[in-house]
Design a protein around this motif. Structure first.
Motif, PDB file in Angstrom:
ATOM      1  N   TYR A  86       0.852  -1.191   0.000  1.00 47.03           N
ATOM      2  CA  TYR A  86       0.000   0.000   0.000  1.00 47.03           C
ATOM      3  C   TYR A  86       0.891   1.246   0.000  1.00 47.03           C
ATOM      4  N   PRO A  87       1.523   1.558  -1.124  1.00 50.31           N
ATOM      5  CA  PRO A  87       2.536   2.617  -1.151  1.00 50.31           C
ATOM      6  C   PRO A  87       1.988   4.028  -0.905  1.00 50.31           C
ATOM      7  N   ARG A  88       0.694   4.231  -1.048  1.00 46.81           N
ATOM      8  CA  ARG A  88       0.118   5.560  -0.810  1.00 46.81           C
ATOM      9  C   ARG A  88      -0.401   5.716   0.624  1.00 46.81           C
ATOM     10  N   SER A  89      -0.155   4.715   1.441  1.00 49.12           N
ATOM     11  CA  SER A  89      -0.696   4.733   2.796  1.00 49.12           C
ATOM     12  C   SER A  89       0.081   5.654   3.735  1.00 49.12           C
ATOM     13  N   TRP A  90      -0.629   6.109   4.735  1.00 51.53           N
ATOM     14  CA  TRP A  90      -0.066   6.833   5.871  1.00 51.53           C
ATOM     15  C   TRP A  90      -0.365   5.968   7.085  1.00 51.53           C
ATOM     16  N   ILE A  91       0.634   5.752   7.937  1.00 49.96           N
ATOM     17  CA  ILE A  91       0.455   4.892   9.095  1.00 49.96           C
ATOM     18  C   ILE A  91       0.479   5.748  10.353  1.00 49.96           C
ATOM     19  N   PHE A  92      -0.610   5.660  11.112  1.00 50.63           N
ATOM     20  CA  PHE A  92      -0.749   6.366  12.376  1.00 50.63           C
ATOM     21  C   PHE A  92      -0.401   5.395  13.492  1.00 50.63           C
ATOM     22  N   ALA A  93       0.439   5.838  14.425  1.00 48.65           N
ATOM     23  CA  ALA A  93       0.815   4.976  15.546  1.00 48.65           C
ATOM     24  C   ALA A  93       0.944   5.797  16.822  1.00 48.65           C
ATOM     25  N   THR A  94       0.479   5.221  17.901  1.00 47.58           N
ATOM     26  CA  THR A  94       0.673   5.788  19.221  1.00 47.58           C
ATOM     27  C   THR A  94       0.666   4.631  20.209  1.00 47.58           C
ATOM     28  N   GLY A  95       1.277   4.827  21.338  1.00 42.43           N
ATOM     29  CA  GLY A  95       1.284   3.779  22.343  1.00 42.43           C
ATOM     30  C   GLY A  95      -0.013   3.759  23.121  1.00 42.43           C
ATOM     31  N   GLN A 116      14.645   7.227   7.620  1.00 44.88           N
ATOM     32  CA  GLN A 116      14.467   8.366   6.725  1.00 44.88           C
ATOM     33  C   GLN A 116      14.958   8.124   5.299  1.00 44.88           C
ATOM     34  N   VAL A 117      15.633   7.032   5.062  1.00 48.52           N
ATOM     35  CA  VAL A 117      16.012   6.686   3.689  1.00 48.52           C
ATOM     36  C   VAL A 117      14.748   6.447   2.863  1.00 48.52           C
ATOM     37  N   ASP A 118      13.751   5.794   3.463  1.00 48.90           N
ATOM     38  CA  ASP A 118      12.546   5.408   2.740  1.00 48.90           C
ATOM     39  C   ASP A 118      11.274   6.134   3.185  1.00 48.90           C
ATOM     40  N   PHE A 119      11.277   6.673   4.405  1.00 49.51           N
ATOM     41  CA  PHE A 119      10.046   7.201   4.987  1.00 49.51           C
ATOM     42  C   PHE A 119      10.202   8.625   5.489  1.00 49.51           C
ATOM     43  N   LEU A 120       9.072   9.309   5.536  1.00 47.77           N
ATOM     44  CA  LEU A 120       8.965  10.566   6.268  1.00 47.77           C
ATOM     45  C   LEU A 120       8.237  10.243   7.555  1.00 47.77           C
ATOM     46  N   VAL A 121       8.719  10.801   8.659  1.00 47.62           N
ATOM     47  CA  VAL A 121       8.128  10.547   9.967  1.00 47.62           C
ATOM     48  C   VAL A 121       7.706  11.884  10.558  1.00 47.62           C
ATOM     49  N   PHE A 122       6.462  11.926  11.020  1.00 49.20           N
ATOM     50  CA  PHE A 122       5.924  13.124  11.641  1.00 49.20           C
ATOM     51  C   PHE A 122       5.533  12.813  13.078  1.00 49.20           C
ATOM     52  N   GLY A 123       5.593  13.817  13.923  1.00 51.14           N
ATOM     53  CA  GLY A 123       5.179  13.681  15.314  1.00 51.14           C
ATOM     54  C   GLY A 123       4.064  14.663  15.616  1.00 51.14           C
ATOM     55  N   LEU A 124       3.233  14.285  16.583  1.00 53.29           N
ATOM     56  CA  LEU A 124       2.124  15.126  17.005  1.00 53.29           C
ATOM     57  C   LEU A 124       2.172  15.314  18.513  1.00 53.29           C
ATOM     58  N   ARG A 125       2.114  16.552  18.934  1.00 50.89           N
ATOM     59  CA  ARG A 125       1.917  16.875  20.353  1.00 50.89           C
ATOM     60  C   ARG A 125       0.470  17.328  20.473  1.00 50.89           C
ATOM     61  N   GLU A 132       4.344  17.748  12.799  1.00 50.29           N
ATOM     62  CA  GLU A 132       5.604  18.331  12.343  1.00 50.29           C
ATOM     63  C   GLU A 132       6.550  17.191  12.008  1.00 50.29           C
ATOM     64  N   GLU A 133       7.524  17.477  11.146  1.00 45.98           N
ATOM     65  CA  GLU A 133       8.519  16.435  10.882  1.00 45.98           C
ATOM     66  C   GLU A 133       9.182  16.068  12.195  1.00 45.98           C
ATOM     67  N   PHE A 134       9.420  14.778  12.374  1.00 42.49           N
ATOM     68  CA  PHE A 134       9.958  14.240  13.620  1.00 42.49           C
ATOM     69  C   PHE A 134      11.272  14.932  13.975  1.00 42.49           C
ATOM     70  N   ILE A 135      11.359  15.413  15.199  1.00 39.17           N
ATOM     71  CA  ILE A 135      12.561  16.063  15.716  1.00 39.17           C
ATOM     72  C   ILE A 135      13.061  15.241  16.896  1.00 39.17           C
ATOM     73  N   LEU A 144       3.128   9.645  12.587  1.00 36.04           N
ATOM     74  CA  LEU A 144       2.552   9.407  11.280  1.00 36.04           C
ATOM     75  C   LEU A 144       3.709   9.149  10.330  1.00 36.04           C
ATOM     76  N   ILE A 145       3.609   8.060   9.580  1.00 32.04           N
ATOM     77  CA  ILE A 145       4.707   7.626   8.717  1.00 32.04           C
ATOM     78  C   ILE A 145       4.160   7.379   7.319  1.00 32.04           C
ATOM     79  N   THR A 146       4.907   7.814   6.320  1.00 31.33           N
ATOM     80  CA  THR A 146       4.549   7.522   4.938  1.00 31.33           C
ATOM     81  C   THR A 146       5.818   7.344   4.124  1.00 31.33           C
ATOM     82  N   LYS A 147       5.690   6.621   3.030  1.00 32.06           N
ATOM     83  CA  LYS A 147       6.840   6.454   2.143  1.00 32.06           C
ATOM     84  C   LYS A 147       7.183   7.809   1.538  1.00 32.06           C
TER      85      LYS A 147
END
Length: 155
Positions: A86-95, A116-125, A132-135, A144-147
């Motif tokens: 599912y290359p157009r997917s966005w994956i939401f994850a939280t503990g 980060q070679v393959d994915f963009l990773v975002f974080g949410l507060r 925002e892009e993961f810092i 939130l992660i997507t290719k």
């Protein structure tokens, strides 16, 4: 991730993954599940011990089987498999708890260069309610992660 991983099995849709954690507490059946959210192409990543009685994921159990790095690497490998299908997917994850969310943040931090070679990773507060892009070093409530190719093709 360059850490050792468990072999997993999945059904053809690659939405449910199962593997066995091996350690001092014995063999523990684990499951990773990707479910649709209400938003197009956004999937929730659920992970935990598989409860054979309820036939569901127990995301509050604490296994302490001494293999957390291997388990997290296995979960990460399912992200690669899922996004390949599912290359157009966005994956939401939280503990399921703040401690687990912190564990996921540490896992992302420790493997960020490789991820980060393959994915963009975002974080949410939650207090900011903005992605925002993961810092590294920031506390996030969700991820939130997507290719990269998916993101680049949308912009």
């Amino acid at each position: 991730m360059n850490n050792p991983k468990y072999q997993y099995k999945s059904e053809r849709k690659l939405r449910h993954f199962e593997f066995i954690s091996e350690g001092p507490k014995g063999l523990i059946h684990k499951m990773v599940e990707y479910t649709e959210t209400g938003q197009e192409n956004v999937f929730n990543l659920a992970f935990g011990d598989y409860d054979k009685t309820t036939k569901s994921i127990d995301d509050l159990s604490i296994t302490n089987n001494g293999d957390s790095l291997k388990v997290l690497a296995t979960v990460a490998s399912t992200v690669y498999a899922f996004t390949e299908k599912y290359p157009r997917s966005w994956i939401f994850a939280t503990g399921s708890t703040s401690a687990r969310t912190r564990l996921y943040r540490m896992g992302i931090t420790n493997n960020l260069a490789e991820v980060q070679v393959d994915f963009l990773v975002f974080g949410l507060r939650i207090e900011d309610n903005e992605w925002e892009e993961f810092i590294v070093g920031e506390d996030y409530d969700a991820f939130l992660i997507t290719k990269k190719k998916n993101y680049e093709n949308q912009n």
